[in-house]
Design a protein around this motif. Sequence first.
Motif, PDB file in Angstrom:
ATOM      1  N   ALA A  78       2.611  -4.801   2.863  1.00  0.00           N
ATOM      2  CA  ALA A  78       1.656  -5.460   3.756  1.00  0.00           C
ATOM      3  C   ALA A  78       1.766  -6.986   3.667  1.00  0.00           C
ATOM      4  CB  ALA A  78       0.236  -5.014   3.427  1.00  0.00           C
ATOM      5  N   ILE A 126      -8.236  -0.744  -4.471  1.00  0.00           N
ATOM      6  CA  ILE A 126      -7.524   0.174  -3.582  1.00  0.00           C
ATOM      7  C   ILE A 126      -6.395   0.804  -4.396  1.00  0.00           C
ATOM      8  CG2 ILE A 126      -6.149   0.369  -1.473  1.00  0.00           C
ATOM      9  CD1 ILE A 126      -7.691  -2.288  -0.606  1.00  0.00           C
ATOM     10  N   PHE A 145       4.260   0.970   1.904  1.00  0.00           N
ATOM     11  CA  PHE A 145       4.156  -0.034   2.975  1.00  0.00           C
ATOM     12  C   PHE A 145       3.947  -1.435   2.391  1.00  0.00           C
ATOM     13  CE2 PHE A 145       1.311  -2.382   5.958  1.00  0.00           C
ATOM     14  CZ  PHE A 145       2.250  -2.594   6.953  1.00  0.00           C
ATOM     15  N   TYR A 158       0.901  -1.161   0.000  1.00  0.00           N
ATOM     16  CA  TYR A 158       0.000   0.000   0.000  1.00  0.00           C
ATOM     17  C   TYR A 158       0.934   1.204   0.000  1.00  0.00           C
ATOM     18  CZ  TYR A 158      -3.681  -3.227   1.533  1.00  0.00           C
ATOM     19  OH  TYR A 158      -4.568  -4.259   1.623  1.00  0.00           O
ATOM     20  N   GLY A 184      -4.021  -7.266  11.371  1.00  0.00           N
ATOM     21  CA  GLY A 184      -3.072  -6.410  10.670  1.00  0.00           C
ATOM     22  C   GLY A 184      -1.909  -7.150  10.055  1.00  0.00           C
ATOM     23  N   CYS A 185      -1.911  -8.485  10.117  1.00  0.00           N
ATOM     24  CA  CYS A 185      -0.750  -9.229   9.593  1.00  0.00           C
ATOM     25  C   CYS A 185      -0.838  -9.427   8.078  1.00  0.00           C
ATOM     26  CB  CYS A 185      -0.598 -10.577  10.298  1.00  0.00           C
ATOM     27  SG  CYS A 185      -1.881 -11.761   9.861  1.00  0.00           S
ATOM     28  N   GLY A 186      -1.965  -9.017   7.485  1.00  0.00           N
ATOM     29  CA  GLY A 186      -2.045  -9.094   6.022  1.00  0.00           C
ATOM     30  C   GLY A 186      -2.944 -10.180   5.467  1.00  0.00           C
ATOM     31  N   LYS A 187      -3.751 -10.810   6.342  1.00  0.00           N
ATOM     32  CA  LYS A 187      -4.614 -11.904   5.900  1.00  0.00           C
ATOM     33  C   LYS A 187      -5.598 -11.445   4.823  1.00  0.00           C
ATOM     34  CE  LYS A 187      -6.368 -12.462  10.039  1.00  0.00           C
ATOM     35  NZ  LYS A 187      -5.665 -11.418  10.801  1.00  0.00           N
ATOM     36  N   SER A 188      -6.328 -10.357   5.129  1.00  0.00           N
ATOM     37  CA  SER A 188      -7.346  -9.883   4.180  1.00  0.00           C
ATOM     38  C   SER A 188      -6.686  -9.396   2.899  1.00  0.00           C
ATOM     39  CB  SER A 188      -8.153  -8.741   4.800  1.00  0.00           C
ATOM     40  OG  SER A 188      -8.830  -9.201   5.936  1.00  0.00           O
ATOM     41  N   THR A 189      -5.541  -8.755   3.057  1.00  0.00           N
ATOM     42  CA  THR A 189      -4.823  -8.251   1.884  1.00  0.00           C
ATOM     43  C   THR A 189      -4.458  -9.403   0.959  1.00  0.00           C
ATOM     44  OG1 THR A 189      -3.960  -6.416   3.180  1.00  0.00           O
ATOM     45  CG2 THR A 189      -2.766  -6.973   1.164  1.00  0.00           C
TER      46      THR A 189
HETATM   47  N1  LIG Z   1      -6.516   0.167   2.063  1.00  0.00           N
HETATM   48  C1  LIG Z   1      -5.393   0.179   2.793  1.00  0.00           C
HETATM   49  N2  LIG Z   1      -4.528   1.207   2.682  1.00  0.00           N
HETATM   50  C2  LIG Z   1      -3.390   1.223   3.412  1.00  0.00           C
HETATM   51  N3  LIG Z   1      -3.018   0.282   4.268  1.00  0.00           N
HETATM   52  C3  LIG Z   1      -3.838  -0.774   4.429  1.00  0.00           C
HETATM   53  C4  LIG Z   1      -5.057  -0.877   3.695  1.00  0.00           C
HETATM   54  N4  LIG Z   1      -5.671  -2.050   4.045  1.00  0.00           N
HETATM   55  C5  LIG Z   1      -4.856  -2.616   4.970  1.00  0.00           C
HETATM   56  N5  LIG Z   1      -3.764  -1.877   5.184  1.00  0.00           N
HETATM   57  C6  LIG Z   1      -2.656  -2.220   6.098  1.00  0.00           C
HETATM   58  O1  LIG Z   1      -2.080  -3.436   5.690  1.00  0.00           O
HETATM   59  C7  LIG Z   1      -1.815  -4.253   6.790  1.00  0.00           C
HETATM   60  C8  LIG Z   1      -2.554  -5.577   6.641  1.00  0.00           C
HETATM   61  O2  LIG Z   1      -3.940  -5.345   6.732  1.00  0.00           O
HETATM   62  P1  LIG Z   1      -5.009  -6.490   6.570  1.00  0.00           P
HETATM   63  O3  LIG Z   1      -4.703  -7.268   5.360  1.00  0.00           O
HETATM   64  O4  LIG Z   1      -6.360  -5.881   6.669  1.00  0.00           O
HETATM   65  O5  LIG Z   1      -4.711  -7.368   7.847  1.00  0.00           O
HETATM   66  P2  LIG Z   1      -5.581  -8.519   8.562  1.00  0.00           P
HETATM   67  O6  LIG Z   1      -6.682  -8.895   7.623  1.00  0.00           O
HETATM   68  O7  LIG Z   1      -4.619  -9.608   8.821  1.00  0.00           O
HETATM   69  O8  LIG Z   1      -6.095  -7.923   9.840  1.00  0.00           O
HETATM   70  C9  LIG Z   1      -2.207  -3.478   8.024  1.00  0.00           C
HETATM   71  O9  LIG Z   1      -1.060  -2.852   8.549  1.00  0.00           O
HETATM   72  C10 LIG Z   1      -3.175  -2.462   7.498  1.00  0.00           C
HETATM   73  O10 LIG Z   1      -3.139  -1.293   8.278  1.00  0.00           O
END
Ligand SMILES: Nc1ncnc2c1ncn2[C@@H]1O[C@H](COP(=O)(O)OP(=O)(O)O)[C@@H](O)[C@H]1O
Lengths: 219, 254
Positions: free
Chosen positions: B22, B60, B20, B17, B43-48
């Motif tokens: 992720a 995004i 950063f 992102y 915040g470990c990146g699972k959803s990402t």
């Molecule tokens: N749209 C976004 N823009 C910037 N940073 C993001 C965005 N979505 C997630 N992040 C960052 O990426 C990291 C991983 O997020 P995410 O995949 O949501 O984690 P999880 O699903 O494991 O909780 C986190 O540090 C989060 O803050």
Amino acid sequence: MAIFDEELKALREKVLKLGYMVEDAIRDSVKSLVERDSALAREVIKGDHLINALEVKIDEECIRLIALRQPVARDLRFITTTMKITTDLERMGDLAENICERALELNEKPQLKPFVNIPRMAEITQSMVRDALDAFVTGCSQLPYEVIKRDDEVDDLTVRNFEELLPLMIQDSKIIPLALKRTYVAKYLERIADHATNIAEMVIYMCKGKLIRHMEISE
Amino acid sequence: MVEITDIFEIKDFSIYYGDFMAVKNITLNIEANKITAIIGPSGCGKSTLLRSLNRMNDLILSSRVEGQVLFQGVDIYHKDTDVIELRRRVGMVFQKPNPFPSSVYENVAYGPKIRGVKRRSQLDEVVENALVRADLWEEVKDKLNESGLSLSGGQMQRLCIARSLAQQPEVLLFDEPTSALDPISTANIENLLQELQKTITIVIVTHNMQQAARISNYTVFMYLGELIEFGDTDTIFVNPQNKLTEEYITGRFG
Ligand SMILES: Nc1ncnc2c1ncn2[C@@H]1O[C@H](COP(=O)(O)OP(=O)(O)O)[C@@H](O)[C@H]1O
Ligand SMILES: [Mg+2]
């Protein structure tokens, strides 16, 4: 410390306590035979229910922890190991009781010959129980493997004990009942050593996550 | 020999992102017709990582990827990829049930209609089929014209699953699909996922470790964007190989 960690620590301490009680029972059972102390034999027999009660208590605690804490990984292996170990310890207690029953019968009659093999077997089995439980609390080391090796020594002594009694029985058939009782005692000790071996195997499982029962030990 | 087919091959894959990072250089295969769970702290990146599997992360603007994701051997980040078709084949169900503000029927018929299914009888069949597969048909067959928003939370989530199923996907991605549901609705969804697994591949992000243990065949543990451990769910929960995994699943993290 987190509550769960304290619960695990308390559980570990209860297992150790059970171990001490069983060790005492083994030592006293053989002492009651060798020193012809029937009062001591009766005491051990009377005390067995305490071992049973603690075993039940530990099992209940394990079941409670599984239900409430839903343990995984090393916690799960620790708790399942605990449940199996206590079963082995309780069985050892029963066998010590059996030794006392034979001692009561043998103490009524003149002694056939001095005890040599049986005290030696008792010494080794006790050390196996102690070391198996030490390994259980101190974690992964060579100790459980050494316990498993010592089981062979006990097996050999069981055979030797019988071989030494056999000529006496052939010479004089009237002593057969007494000689057989001494053979049983050796057999009980051999079984105690088998239970100690089970404990050592479970400790290895707990450390490595691998069941080694019914396998040749290579380490 | 049983042939193992990996429907996704993720290779040296990173997601950013802006500056950063992720998701950090992950290599991972996802086996077809299995349930793969992704666990790890917030915040470990699972959803990402999950969103990258059907390019939802394209939405995004700041995000970009490095490395490859092969879906049935084809790089989904190739410029010629038909993203709409990719998202039909790889569907997604979110944490909060999000039915459209229209009838139960229209919710499920939406995708097929867009794809050009016009005959009413054919639509009826697709809708019924999807609702049956989502284990919702019996509960809604008499109220197909009522609003999807009038259903209970668990029913809405199954409606969303039915909506995805009507697209005849090969893979369904779930992002914490039961975290807003009660235990009974959760159990229903878990049973449903295990039923669906017979015909489609499932990847599920969950913060409920017992859920991962109950339903998944494989578990991925992530931490700070990295893949720490991947393996059979049995192994991960009985005898994890990595210290960090063990700390996390036994609740002794940090
Ligand atoms: N749209 C976004 N823009 C910037 N940073 C993001 C965005 N979505 C997630 N992040 C960052 O990426 C990291 C991983 O997020 P995410 O995949 O949501 O984690 P999880 O699903 O494991 O909780 C986190 O540090 C989060 O803050
Ligand atoms: Mg998330």
